[in-house]
Design a protein around this motif. Structure first.
Motif, PDB file in Angstrom:
ATOM      1  N   UNK A  77       0.921  -1.310   0.034  1.00 36.17           N
ATOM      2  CA  UNK A  77       0.144   0.143  -0.186  1.00 36.17           C
ATOM      3  C   UNK A  77       0.666   1.105   0.045  1.00 36.17           C
ATOM      4  N   UNK A  78       2.039   1.111   0.654  1.00 37.82           N
ATOM      5  CA  UNK A  78       3.065   2.419   0.559  1.00 37.82           C
ATOM      6  C   UNK A  78       4.505   2.076   0.612  1.00 37.82           C
ATOM      7  N   UNK A  79       5.244   2.975   0.336  1.00 32.18           N
ATOM      8  CA  UNK A  79       6.564   2.941   0.454  1.00 32.18           C
ATOM      9  C   UNK A  79       7.367   1.963   1.515  1.00 32.18           C
ATOM     10  N   UNK A  80       6.957   2.514   2.666  1.00 30.93           N
ATOM     11  CA  UNK A  80       7.431   1.673   3.938  1.00 30.93           C
ATOM     12  C   UNK A  80       7.065   0.498   4.232  1.00 30.93           C
ATOM     13  N   UNK A  81       5.957   0.099   3.854  1.00 31.00           N
ATOM     14  CA  UNK A  81       5.481  -1.528   3.871  1.00 31.00           C
ATOM     15  C   UNK A  81       6.285  -2.223   2.720  1.00 31.00           C
ATOM     16  N   UNK A  82       6.573  -1.415   1.413  1.00 34.51           N
ATOM     17  CA  UNK A  82       7.298  -2.022   0.330  1.00 34.51           C
ATOM     18  C   UNK A  82       8.719  -2.234   0.660  1.00 34.51           C
ATOM     19  N   UNK A  83       9.279  -1.486   1.422  1.00 36.34           N
ATOM     20  CA  UNK A  83      10.561  -1.562   1.651  1.00 36.34           C
ATOM     21  C   UNK A  83      10.982  -2.606   2.718  1.00 36.34           C
ATOM     22  N   UNK A  84       9.991  -2.620   3.694  1.00 36.89           N
ATOM     23  CA  UNK A  84      10.247  -3.681   4.475  1.00 36.89           C
ATOM     24  C   UNK A  84       9.840  -5.167   4.069  1.00 36.89           C
ATOM     25  N   UNK A  85       9.066  -5.286   2.848  1.00 31.70           N
ATOM     26  CA  UNK A  85       8.857  -6.481   2.494  1.00 31.70           C
ATOM     27  C   UNK A  85       9.787  -7.031   1.191  1.00 31.70           C
ATOM     28  N   UNK A  92       8.919  -5.438  -5.077  1.00 31.59           N
ATOM     29  CA  UNK A  92       7.597  -5.250  -4.425  1.00 31.59           C
ATOM     30  C   UNK A  92       7.285  -3.796  -5.044  1.00 31.59           C
ATOM     31  N   UNK A  93       5.947  -3.736  -5.758  1.00 28.50           N
ATOM     32  CA  UNK A  93       5.287  -2.384  -6.469  1.00 28.50           C
ATOM     33  C   UNK A  93       4.753  -1.744  -5.180  1.00 28.50           C
ATOM     34  N   UNK A  94       5.249  -0.582  -4.984  1.00 27.49           N
ATOM     35  CA  UNK A  94       4.709   0.553  -3.921  1.00 27.49           C
ATOM     36  C   UNK A  94       3.382   1.397  -4.470  1.00 27.49           C
ATOM     37  N   UNK A  95       2.692   1.366  -3.586  1.00 29.17           N
ATOM     38  CA  UNK A  95       1.366   2.511  -3.956  1.00 29.17           C
ATOM     39  C   UNK A  95       1.844   3.570  -3.053  1.00 29.17           C
ATOM     40  N   UNK A  96       0.830   4.542  -2.870  1.00 28.87           N
ATOM     41  CA  UNK A  96       1.078   5.824  -2.265  1.00 28.87           C
ATOM     42  C   UNK A  96       0.262   6.036  -0.985  1.00 28.87           C
ATOM     43  N   UNK A  97      -0.135   5.141  -0.514  1.00 33.37           N
ATOM     44  CA  UNK A  97      -0.542   5.056   0.732  1.00 33.37           C
ATOM     45  C   UNK A  97      -2.240   5.070   0.874  1.00 33.37           C
ATOM     46  N   UNK A  98      -2.753   4.656  -0.311  1.00 34.88           N
ATOM     47  CA  UNK A  98      -4.140   4.674  -0.537  1.00 34.88           C
ATOM     48  C   UNK A  98      -4.629   3.359  -0.992  1.00 34.88           C
ATOM     49  N   UNK A  99      -5.492   2.795  -0.328  1.00 34.38           N
ATOM     50  CA  UNK A  99      -5.923   1.408  -0.880  1.00 34.38           C
ATOM     51  C   UNK A  99      -6.610   1.155  -2.045  1.00 34.38           C
TER      52      UNK A  99
END
Length: 235
Positions: A77-85, A92-99
């Motif tokens: 959903x967002x850059x932080x979750x993407x970086x952790x994953x 990982x493809x990161x979103x902007x924080x919006x579901x």
């Protein structure tokens, strides 16, 4: 400012450190406790993995089953979750924080009819699953964690509200549920007025709406649902 951080761990401590670095005085006192469910993953295989929170990712990575998902397309959903994953699951493809926006990203990357695994919490928004289901994707939801409300207003917050003059200036709200619980616990403890008097900083319009429904005005709403944007609004 003396700022109440009500979000659950492990994010609360990290936010407290960032507040301190900005010169504020954080009061880290979560009103929700995140607990993994320990549930088994739905049967695969899957054509993609959707992550809508860092808590969901943490719960997933704590299982032995997470390794079976490595290599499939991952959408966070967002850059932080993407970086952790990325370190554990691959690209990982990161979103902007919006579901809802994340649903559009998935549609641009995976063909309709694909089987997607959505790893989420027990309480979650209808998006992105609703839009993807309507578009012809098969969504299997794995409830990886539940966020349980604490029984009472945390003692440090109670003491801060009771201080003369007031020991708190503001509160940070990262989810509609934590905002509602913080308000409810404050009211139950006899400090509803002190809670309403705080400056309330909200991660999104959705979070602010939870306060508005309770008759509590938001002082600031981040333009994007990112912690950087939220902390930038502190004043």
């Amino acid at each position: 400012m003396r700022v109440w951080v009500a979000r659950p761990e492990p994010g609360a401590a990290r936010t407290g450190e960032r507040l301190a670095a900005l010169g504020h005085l954080p009061l880290v006192a979560p009103v929700l406790v995140v607990r993994p469910t320990g549930a088994a993953l739905p049967p695969g295989p899957f054509d993609g993995l959707i992550l809508t929170s860092a808590n969901a990712l943490d719960a997933l990575l704590a299982t032995t089953e997470a390794a079976t998902l490595r290599g499939i397309p991952v959408f966070a959903v967002g850059p932080r979750t993407a970086a952790l994953a990325e370190a554990r699951l691959g690209a990982v493809t990161a979103g902007t924080g919006d579901a809802a926006a994340l649903a559009a990203i998935v549609q641009g990357s995976v063909a309709p009819g694909a089987s997607l695994l959505h790893v989420a919490g027990a309480e979650r928004k209808v998006e992105p699953a609703a839009r993807l289901t309507a578009a012809g994707y098969r969504i299997a939801t794995h409830v990886a964690y539940a966020a349980e409300a604490v029984a009472h207003l945390p003692d440090p917050v109670f003491a801060a509200f009771a201080a003369v003059p007031g020991g708190l200036d503001a509160a940070l709200h990262y989810s509609r549920r934590s905002a509602r619980v913080a308000h409810r616990l404050s009211e139950a403890a006899g400090h509803g007025g002190a809670f309403r008097a705080l400056r309330h900083y909200c991660l999104s319009d959705d979070v602010a709406a939870a306060l508005d429904q309770a008759g509590v005005a938001a002082h600031f709403v981040a333009g994007r649902p990112r912690e950087d944007d939220l902390l930038a609004g502190l004043s």
